[in-house]
Design an enzyme around this catalytic site. Structure first.
Site, PDB file in Angstrom:
ATOM      1  N   ASP A 103       0.841  -1.194   0.000  1.00 27.72           N
ATOM      2  CA  ASP A 103       0.000   0.000   0.000  1.00 27.72           C
ATOM      3  C   ASP A 103       0.881   1.251   0.000  1.00 27.72           C
ATOM      4  OD1 ASP A 103      -3.052   0.790   0.545  1.00 27.72           O
ATOM      5  OD2 ASP A 103      -1.844   2.009   1.896  1.00 27.72           O
ATOM      6  N   ARG A 104       0.776   2.125   0.992  1.00 30.54           N
ATOM      7  CA  ARG A 104       1.607   3.339   1.010  1.00 30.54           C
ATOM      8  C   ARG A 104       3.090   2.983   1.016  1.00 30.54           C
ATOM      9  NH1 ARG A 104      -1.207   6.885  -0.996  1.00 30.54           N
ATOM     10  NH2 ARG A 104       0.183   8.499  -0.176  1.00 30.54           N
ATOM     11  N   HIS A 136     -11.153   8.157  -0.243  1.00 34.49           N
ATOM     12  CA  HIS A 136     -10.209   8.750   0.712  1.00 34.49           C
ATOM     13  C   HIS A 136      -9.049   9.431  -0.002  1.00 34.49           C
ATOM     14  CE1 HIS A 136      -8.650   4.863  -0.377  1.00 34.49           C
ATOM     15  NE2 HIS A 136      -7.515   5.081   0.247  1.00 34.49           N
ATOM     16  N   TYR A 184      -0.820  11.408   2.047  1.00 34.19           N
ATOM     17  CA  TYR A 184      -1.736  11.233   0.916  1.00 34.19           C
ATOM     18  C   TYR A 184      -1.757  12.465   0.022  1.00 34.19           C
ATOM     19  CZ  TYR A 184      -3.842   6.717   1.991  1.00 34.19           C
ATOM     20  OH  TYR A 184      -4.059   5.379   2.171  1.00 34.19           O
ATOM     21  N   HIS A 214      -7.242  -6.906   0.912  1.00 33.81           N
ATOM     22  CA  HIS A 214      -6.136  -5.971   0.712  1.00 33.81           C
ATOM     23  C   HIS A 214      -4.963  -6.241   1.653  1.00 33.81           C
ATOM     24  CE1 HIS A 214      -4.094  -2.211  -0.160  1.00 33.81           C
ATOM     25  NE2 HIS A 214      -4.230  -1.801   1.093  1.00 33.81           N
TER      26      HIS A 214
END
Length: 287
Positions: free
Chosen positions: A104-105, A149, A207, A267
């Protein structure tokens, strides 16, 4: 909680910025970067599996977990800055070259580390994310609702922080619930919510960077034809079919030496399918 099997230390990565870093095992180094809304704790199963043969290095990204959360200056949470953190952590622990795995990030940070520091990254794995430019390209129409988001936290400073801070557990807990095919252990879920609740401003800044400075950096690299030089493994859910794109083709444009695999879970695959993830990392390290 399982985290107690790790050793923890503070590592300085920049002036006034220290990261919380967990380590375990012995052997060639593998750096694991967590995703949202999590901490290094997400790697507890995978790290335990690989620790017999490898030194596992698991930082909390800047702005997350128990790492420092510096005020955003525009470059503070750029993936280029966070990639330098990764190299600095590895060097502080005595490793000039290392394999790198991100979810993910953390996978976006790993991607940037591989582009900016190929001399340090021997192998690279990405779990369930697309490179930033491709992510923004495919998020369109009603199917983009799954990524609401991204658009919320891309707004100028103020609104997202205020809204999320009003109900942080509801916001972060939403993703833990809807992105997973299994429940998190209560203590693990509580730790993720605690860490995220204390990091709203820096998480939003991370983000926001992906809609601003990261786009600039990635666009420049794509226009220059930059690619990942090392062997790359990508594990993803089959969400490309639902959103109408070929994830493997998008990744191959950046990573010619690619092993792309579809994983049948949610996920949070390092916690839902840790054996598959550990096996894929082992396969990657033999290439």
């Amino acid at each position: 909680m399982g985290v107690n099997r790790f050793e923890h230390q503070r590592v300085q990565v920049a002036d006034g910025v220290e990261l919380n870093v967990a380590t375990t095992g012995a052997g060639s180094p593998v750096v694991l970067l967590h995703g949202f809304p999590q901490t290094h704790l997400m790697w507890r199963h995978v790290a335990a599996d690989l620790a017999a043969d490898h030194t596992m290095i698991m930082p909390d990204l800047r702005g997350y977990g128990d790492s420092d959360k510096p005020a955003d200056t525009g470059l503070t949470y750029a993936k280029r800055t966070m990639a330098q953190d990764v190299v600095n952590v590895a060097k502080a622990l005595g490793h000039d070259r290392f394999a790198l795995v991100g979810h993910d990030r953390g996978a976006l940070v790993a991607f940037r580390t591989g582009l900016d520091h190929p001399e340090h990254v021997t192998h690279l794995a990405s779990l369930d994310v697309l490179p930033t430019l491709d992510m923004w390209d495919v998020m369109r129409g009603t199917s983009a609702a799954v990524g609401f988001h991204l658009f919320l936290m891309a707004q100028p400073p103020g609104l997202a922080e205020e809204l999320i801070s009003a109900r942080p557990d509801a916001f972060f807990g939403h993703f833990l619930d809807v992105w997973s095919t299994a429940e998190f252990p209560a203590d693990v879920r509580a730790e993720y919510l605690r860490a995220s609740r204390e990091a709203v401003t820096s998480i939003v800044a991370d983000y926001r960077a992906s809609a601003t400075i990261d786009v600039e950096h990635d666009t420049a690299d794509r226009e220059a034809g930059a690619q990942l030089k090392m062997p790359v493994t990508v594990l993803q859910q089959d969400w490309g079919a639902a959103l109408g794109f070929d994830a493997e083709a998008l990744w191959r444009a950046w990573a010619p030496d690619l092993d792309h695999r579809t994983v049948s879970c949610g996920h949070f695959m390092a916690e839902e399918a840790p054996q598959q993830v550990a096996d894929a990392i082992r396969d990657l390290l033999t290439r």
